[in-house]
Write a protein that holds these residues in place. Sequence first.
Motif, PDB file in Angstrom:
ATOM      1  N   LEU C  28       0.899  -1.733  -0.129  1.00 16.86           N
ATOM      2  CA  LEU C  28      -0.170   0.039   0.279  1.00 16.86           C
ATOM      3  C   LEU C  28       1.118   1.017  -0.416  1.00 16.86           C
ATOM      4  O   LEU C  28       0.178   1.788  -0.760  1.00 16.86           O
ATOM      5  N   GLY C  29       2.329   0.830   0.716  1.00 21.49           N
ATOM      6  CA  GLY C  29       3.258   2.610   0.792  1.00 21.49           C
ATOM      7  C   GLY C  29       3.921   2.316   1.448  1.00 21.49           C
ATOM      8  O   GLY C  29       4.221   1.072   2.321  1.00 21.49           O
ATOM      9  N   GLU C  30       4.397   3.732   2.662  1.00 22.23           N
ATOM     10  CA  GLU C  30       5.423   3.756   3.260  1.00 22.23           C
ATOM     11  C   GLU C  30       4.671   2.926   4.057  1.00 22.23           C
ATOM     12  O   GLU C  30       3.648   2.666   4.956  1.00 22.23           O
ATOM     13  N   VAL C  31       5.665   2.165   5.551  1.00 24.26           N
ATOM     14  CA  VAL C  31       5.266   1.105   5.769  1.00 24.26           C
ATOM     15  C   VAL C  31       5.899   2.042   7.207  1.00 24.26           C
ATOM     16  O   VAL C  31       7.468   1.630   7.768  1.00 24.26           O
ATOM     17  N   HIS C  32       5.791   2.345   8.530  1.00 25.53           N
ATOM     18  CA  HIS C  32       5.523   2.721  10.179  1.00 25.53           C
ATOM     19  C   HIS C  32       5.146   1.549  10.782  1.00 25.53           C
ATOM     20  O   HIS C  32       4.009   0.917  10.653  1.00 25.53           O
ATOM     21  N   LEU C  33       6.032   1.562  11.537  1.00 32.02           N
ATOM     22  CA  LEU C  33       5.187   0.293  12.698  1.00 32.02           C
ATOM     23  C   LEU C  33       4.415   1.230  13.840  1.00 32.02           C
ATOM     24  O   LEU C  33       5.856   2.319  14.540  1.00 32.02           O
ATOM     25  N   LEU C  34       3.934   0.352  15.242  1.00 31.06           N
ATOM     26  CA  LEU C  34       3.811   0.868  16.269  1.00 31.06           C
ATOM     27  C   LEU C  34       4.347  -0.299  17.190  1.00 31.06           C
ATOM     28  O   LEU C  34       3.509  -1.612  17.414  1.00 31.06           O
ATOM     29  N   VAL C  35       4.789  -0.130  18.003  1.00 29.59           N
ATOM     30  CA  VAL C  35       5.289  -1.320  19.135  1.00 29.59           C
ATOM     31  C   VAL C  35       5.519  -0.368  20.418  1.00 29.59           C
ATOM     32  O   VAL C  35       5.410   0.468  20.796  1.00 29.59           O
ATOM     33  N   ALA C  36       3.726  -1.345  21.279  1.00 32.18           N
ATOM     34  CA  ALA C  36       3.291  -0.298  22.175  1.00 32.18           C
ATOM     35  C   ALA C  36       3.475  -2.040  23.044  1.00 32.18           C
ATOM     36  O   ALA C  36       3.418  -3.013  22.685  1.00 32.18           O
ATOM     37  N   SER C  38       5.409  -2.558  27.546  1.00 33.45           N
ATOM     38  CA  SER C  38       6.225  -2.084  28.615  1.00 33.45           C
ATOM     39  C   SER C  38       7.561  -2.592  28.335  1.00 33.45           C
ATOM     40  O   SER C  38       7.496  -3.979  28.480  1.00 33.45           O
ATOM     41  N   GLY C  39       8.357  -1.660  28.302  1.00 30.29           N
ATOM     42  CA  GLY C  39       9.699  -2.084  28.450  1.00 30.29           C
ATOM     43  C   GLY C  39      10.185  -3.182  27.295  1.00 30.29           C
ATOM     44  O   GLY C  39      10.768  -4.018  27.547  1.00 30.29           O
ATOM     45  N   CYS C  40       9.335  -2.449  26.215  1.00 26.97           N
ATOM     46  CA  CYS C  40       9.641  -3.217  25.134  1.00 26.97           C
ATOM     47  C   CYS C  40      11.022  -2.530  24.181  1.00 26.97           C
ATOM     48  O   CYS C  40      10.537  -2.620  22.881  1.00 26.97           O
ATOM     49  N   ARG C  41      12.194  -1.893  24.501  1.00 24.23           N
ATOM     50  CA  ARG C  41      12.478  -1.108  23.352  1.00 24.23           C
ATOM     51  C   ARG C  41      13.270  -2.227  22.552  1.00 24.23           C
ATOM     52  O   ARG C  41      13.816  -1.541  21.137  1.00 24.23           O
ATOM     53  N   ALA C  42      14.036  -3.303  23.296  1.00 31.24           N
ATOM     54  CA  ALA C  42      14.309  -4.209  22.301  1.00 31.24           C
ATOM     55  C   ALA C  42      13.677  -5.024  20.966  1.00 31.24           C
ATOM     56  O   ALA C  42      13.685  -4.231  20.060  1.00 31.24           O
ATOM     57  N   ALA C  43      12.370  -5.177  21.439  1.00 31.92           N
ATOM     58  CA  ALA C  43      11.383  -5.339  20.325  1.00 31.92           C
ATOM     59  C   ALA C  43      11.594  -3.902  18.757  1.00 31.92           C
ATOM     60  O   ALA C  43      11.906  -4.623  18.166  1.00 31.92           O
ATOM     61  N   ALA C  44      11.188  -2.488  19.435  1.00 34.48           N
ATOM     62  CA  ALA C  44      11.213  -1.718  18.887  1.00 34.48           C
ATOM     63  C   ALA C  44      12.778  -1.445  18.070  1.00 34.48           C
ATOM     64  O   ALA C  44      12.913  -1.600  16.470  1.00 34.48           O
ATOM     65  N   GLU C  45      13.635  -2.248  18.601  1.00 37.65           N
ATOM     66  CA  GLU C  45      14.623  -2.209  18.387  1.00 37.65           C
ATOM     67  C   GLU C  45      15.241  -3.275  16.508  1.00 37.65           C
ATOM     68  O   GLU C  45      15.575  -3.517  15.706  1.00 37.65           O
ATOM     69  N   ALA C  46      14.746  -4.743  17.674  1.00 34.77           N
ATOM     70  CA  ALA C  46      14.788  -5.769  16.137  1.00 34.77           C
ATOM     71  C   ALA C  46      13.660  -5.101  15.195  1.00 34.77           C
ATOM     72  O   ALA C  46      13.648  -5.523  14.221  1.00 34.77           O
ATOM     73  N   ALA C  47      12.326  -4.704  15.134  1.00 34.90           N
ATOM     74  CA  ALA C  47      11.253  -4.532  14.369  1.00 34.90           C
ATOM     75  C   ALA C  47      12.455  -3.476  13.530  1.00 34.90           C
ATOM     76  O   ALA C  47      11.843  -3.005  12.073  1.00 34.90           O
ATOM     77  N   ALA C  59       5.665   3.235  21.664  1.00 29.21           N
ATOM     78  CA  ALA C  59       5.166   3.321  22.496  1.00 29.21           C
ATOM     79  C   ALA C  59       5.412   2.922  24.301  1.00 29.21           C
ATOM     80  O   ALA C  59       4.722   1.581  24.271  1.00 29.21           O
ATOM     81  N   ASP C  60       6.359   3.248  24.843  1.00 31.90           N
ATOM     82  CA  ASP C  60       6.441   2.215  26.220  1.00 31.90           C
ATOM     83  C   ASP C  60       5.905   3.313  27.603  1.00 31.90           C
ATOM     84  O   ASP C  60       6.923   4.366  28.053  1.00 31.90           O
ATOM     85  N   ASN C  61       4.742   2.063  28.174  1.00 33.55           N
ATOM     86  CA  ASN C  61       4.434   2.898  28.702  1.00 33.55           C
ATOM     87  C   ASN C  61       3.311   1.254  29.636  1.00 33.55           C
ATOM     88  O   ASN C  61       3.204  -0.010  28.814  1.00 33.55           O
ATOM     89  N   ALA C  62       3.321   1.348  30.913  1.00 31.43           N
ATOM     90  CA  ALA C  62       2.602   0.118  31.519  1.00 31.43           C
ATOM     91  C   ALA C  62       1.331  -0.322  31.295  1.00 31.43           C
ATOM     92  O   ALA C  62       1.218  -1.369  31.405  1.00 31.43           O
ATOM     93  N   VAL C 166       6.762   7.544  21.805  1.00 31.29           N
ATOM     94  CA  VAL C 166       5.259   8.612  21.413  1.00 31.29           C
ATOM     95  C   VAL C 166       4.525   8.400  22.642  1.00 31.29           C
ATOM     96  O   VAL C 166       4.881   6.798  23.587  1.00 31.29           O
ATOM     97  N   ALA C 167       3.956   9.232  23.046  1.00 31.58           N
ATOM     98  CA  ALA C 167       3.456   8.947  24.541  1.00 31.58           C
ATOM     99  C   ALA C 167       1.910   9.066  24.182  1.00 31.58           C
ATOM    100  O   ALA C 167       1.468   8.886  23.071  1.00 31.58           O
ATOM    101  N   GLY C 168       1.240   8.584  24.848  1.00 37.02           N
ATOM    102  CA  GLY C 168      -0.029   8.095  24.657  1.00 37.02           C
ATOM    103  C   GLY C 168      -0.615   7.933  25.814  1.00 37.02           C
ATOM    104  O   GLY C 168       0.168   9.106  27.095  1.00 37.02           O
ATOM    105  N   ALA C 169      -1.937   8.120  26.180  1.00 43.50           N
ATOM    106  CA  ALA C 169      -2.983   9.048  27.804  1.00 43.50           C
ATOM    107  C   ALA C 169      -2.304   7.831  28.198  1.00 43.50           C
ATOM    108  O   ALA C 169      -3.276   7.924  29.712  1.00 43.50           O
ATOM    109  N   GLY C 170      -2.196   6.776  27.780  1.00 49.41           N
ATOM    110  CA  GLY C 170      -1.956   5.804  29.135  1.00 49.41           C
ATOM    111  C   GLY C 170      -3.175   4.799  29.309  1.00 49.41           C
ATOM    112  O   GLY C 170      -4.393   4.859  28.502  1.00 49.41           O
ATOM    113  N   ASP C 171      -3.681   4.361  30.622  1.00 51.02           N
ATOM    114  CA  ASP C 171      -4.359   4.272  31.329  1.00 51.02           C
ATOM    115  C   ASP C 171      -5.723   4.629  30.867  1.00 51.02           C
ATOM    116  O   ASP C 171      -5.499   5.261  31.153  1.00 51.02           O
TER     117      ASP C 171
END
Lengths: 549, 248, 309
Positions: C28-36, C38-47, C59-62, C166-171
């Motif tokens: 479809l076009g340009e691919v952006h990913l969302l890794v949401a 808690s403590g998931c930076r390693a997953a974002a790096e893999a992504a 988006a790293d948030n409990a 990215v920050a989100g509204a959280g809970d």
Amino acid sequence: MIEREEMPYDVVIVGGGPAGLATAIRLKQVDPALSVCVLEKGSEIGAHILSGATIDPKALDELLPTWREDGCPLAETPVTDNWHWHLTKKKKFGLPHLVMPPFMSNEGNYTGSLGNLCRWLAEQAEALEIEIFPGFPAAEILYDESGAVIGVQTGDMGVDREGNPKADFQPGMNLLGKYTVFCEGARGHLTKRLKARYDLEADCQPQIYGIGIKELWDIPADKHVPGRVIHTQGWPMSETDSWGGGFLYHQANNQVALGFVTALDYKNPYVYPFEEFQRWKQHPDIRAILEGGKRVAYGARAINEGGWQSVPMLVFPGGVLAGCSAGFVNVPRIKGTHTAMKSGMLAAEAMAAAINAGRAQDTLGEYDTAVRESWIAKELKLVQNAEPMVAKWGGEIGTVLAGADMWLRTLFGFGLAKPMKHHTDASTLQRADLYQPIAYPKPDGVISFDRLTSVSYSFTNHEEDQPVHLKLKDASVPTAINLPFYAGPEARYCPAGVYEFVDPDGAGAKLQINAQNCVHCKTCDIKDPTQNIEWVTPEGGGGPNYPNM
Amino acid sequence: MKILVPVKRVIDYNVKPRVKADGTGVDLANVKMSMNPFDEIAVEEAIRIKEAGKAEEIVAVSVGPAKAQDTLRTALAMGADRAILIETDTEVEPLAVAKILKAIVAEENPGLVILGKQAIDDDSNQTGQMLAALLGRPQGTFASKVEIDGDHVAVTREVDGGLETVKLALPAIVTTDLRLNEPRYASLPNIMKAKKKQLDVKTAADYGVDIAPRLKTLKVSEPPVRVAGVKVADVDALVTKLKELGVA
Amino acid sequence: MKTLVWVEHDNASVKDATLHTVTAAAKLGEVHLLVAGSGCRAAAEAAAKIAGVAKVHLADNAAYEHALAENVAPLIVDLMGHHDAFLAPATTTGKNVAPRVAALLDVMQLSDILSVEGEKTFTRPIYAGNAIATVESSDAKLVITVRGTAFEKAAAEGGSAAIEDVAGAGDAGLSSFVGAELAKSERPELTSAKVIVSGGRALKDSETFEQVIMPLADKLGAAVGASRAAVDAGYVPNDYQVGQTGKIVAPEVYIAVGISGAIQHLAGMKDSKTIIAINKDEDAPIFQVADVGLVADLFTAVPELTGKL
């Protein structure tokens, strides 16, 4: 004792086919105040209805004269073109219409789905406030102390394989009627009990049957001639010394309904009605119509072939038989819808009059008389020797004699022979060692198919965990008698592959009953040589879900 | 508490759908129709919650043709107390259904809405989640266990690889999975009684919802037919094949 | 078109389902990913290393730890302010979250797509796969779930996308995670197994079924299924049944042993990636759908196969 709820009605009707629905509608036409309910074992009206069908609208004209204008789907395809083919293996010979009596013409008839006609009739019935209960079979007949029928009990739901109630057990209900009408179709399981209990066949010949197997096909538009109906005789039955014939009707929506009826009085236990149908489709003249098309549905049903001499006493205390429960099929015309409906209407008229005269649960002799004085009797008497002559003298000579007999009756009011006798279909089967196994061709997957794949096109299902509804009176008979003497005919005559011999040649041979596949055709109940198989109704809603059949 | 149970009339699960020759859809003429099996489970669950004394009333609702009244009557026969049909002759997409349901929720104020996770005709698996979103309420999808506890409901969900339990503040939306329960039969006496229960017929316009479709079906076709592959001569050749596939 | 793909991960690595979805998004076009999470930076790096990915939103948030739809949907809706399409794998997580996003965006979702036919045109299965619909969306934005087996996996290596927090509204305060119970049966579940060994009526009785089928399944780490005929005959319980009223399965490899292939059974397993059939009868319908067939007596062939694996 299970506590059962009760509901009283003026009339309880068992079976939501053309006879049952015509009965219900006529009752309400005569007296709108009557309370009427219709029980139907299929999951919906039409689900268990299977017929050709080319229908004579005579009864429909009497019941609902404006049916053609009222959206009845049958009106869509009047018969325009009528053919009779005599088949040899590779060729066909059209039989001239001149040699056939005038009533064999299909002029004025309609071809379409009987299931859809029933669906439409059910809508008309519901508009008259008739209560229709699909998914609820009548499982037992209820009698009072005097022995009169007072109603029926619907089947219990939620019983496990061993017969114990499950968590969702729902006891059947008692539906009580001033009169109870049995129109279960050919070989109804309650009708069978009534015939025995009241000796209703004392003065008639036993009923005999055929097994009709049918498919519905979409065919290419350029081959489709709406309203063309074709009947065939001769091959392939000529190969097995049995008789039967095929039909192919061009109906609406680029569809053809085609099928093959094998008479169940065949002697050779190797006859395999399903395979007879499959190879019939491979006849060059049938195949040519189907090529490029696609099969969309499959099903099977036993059909009455006994004719007038097999019509039993229609009445007994508290109840009546109507439609194919009694057996009003005109065999040479292969039509029974009009007579079935008419019988229901006559029953309705008799019941309404009796109820309004304050009567209940007595014997409606006037209904029996009315049928015997009606056009049903007149029409069936004309053809009463057709089937026995073919049965006795074989397809070729029999057809000629039957034709002559029908002509004489049409023109002069007498036939070649007195009303002829029938033998039950179970009694005609002969030992396997007198015959060679029949080598049927393998299915090609295009025109002809294997049986299990075919059954899946009947959209059949039954709740898995319930008692097997095909009861063996003696469990040893299949392997002690049927297999050694008749080469296990149930494995072949069943059009749904319900009966399967596991390890038939080994020491551990046993009969596996795949009850879930059952399409409710009743052939096993009819043809089992020792009458060891009893078909009873399974849990409501089970069985085929025929669309447009 | 009141429970709202949306149900859909769909092709019976025993019937194999047939694609129309002209590719415009699936042929439903004279085909047996029934309540969506997942919705049957939802009706059953609502009844069990009511039987456990945790709900007082069950309202079944359907968006569909006039014949969907039969489906609602089935829900009533099983044990729902009354029913609402939003009658329409066109197919209504999950988003529009969710909007209609939102309006009904506003009228009825149920404590719980429980419905099937998906309908076996369009297989969308959207309506429950969409309704939850539009209402701003929590969702417990693919439920295999539902336990009401005061002002919360604990929902055990069937997720890939196992089960997961979430706790939702009521009112909440729950969608059912197959193993939640075994729906009861609608018994004949109850079918007779159901004929007398209240069934209101309304339209989408009554709720001011636009049901115009957002998706356009261009074509419906038969799935590709699998073709026969190769036959191998012996077990050794089969072992080789399995190794190629990476399973041995 | 800018797409946003939901990443399934275990905090450290990216699950395969994501890779299939990236392939669909790339069409479809340009691919952006969302890794949401808690403590998931390693997953974002893999992504970020997935081939063809332009950007990873982290988006790293409990509140995002368990991917509760109530919490992550608003986050996605925010990001959709500058994306045109949201794609999630058709996993239980994707199916839970995507419709909530769609409704908040006032978009009609396209579920379980099988192919991308154009910018707004897709195919998807309806009626349990008995029909395939080609549908076109008229919505300004797209929300899509993707059937993994219909798209090849994108390469897990080769990309070097930037990671943007990215920050989100959280809970959202509507729901909470209580616990999880992962299936830990010795044998995988039928509906989620990668390999299934399935037995038919030809296995004679329950003892033979056990002796012939189980060792092969054990060797392959496979789930065990059965045809209706075998279930009817009482060889195995009902929950083994594949096909009509039984389970519908779609493993990578389906091995049908002594199953003739009644159409009801075929309907239950025809979406398997590879079908292998072992049957004595060379005309058995199962061979018409099998990718690999072996005409042999199962009582000798299956033990031999088990021995050679």
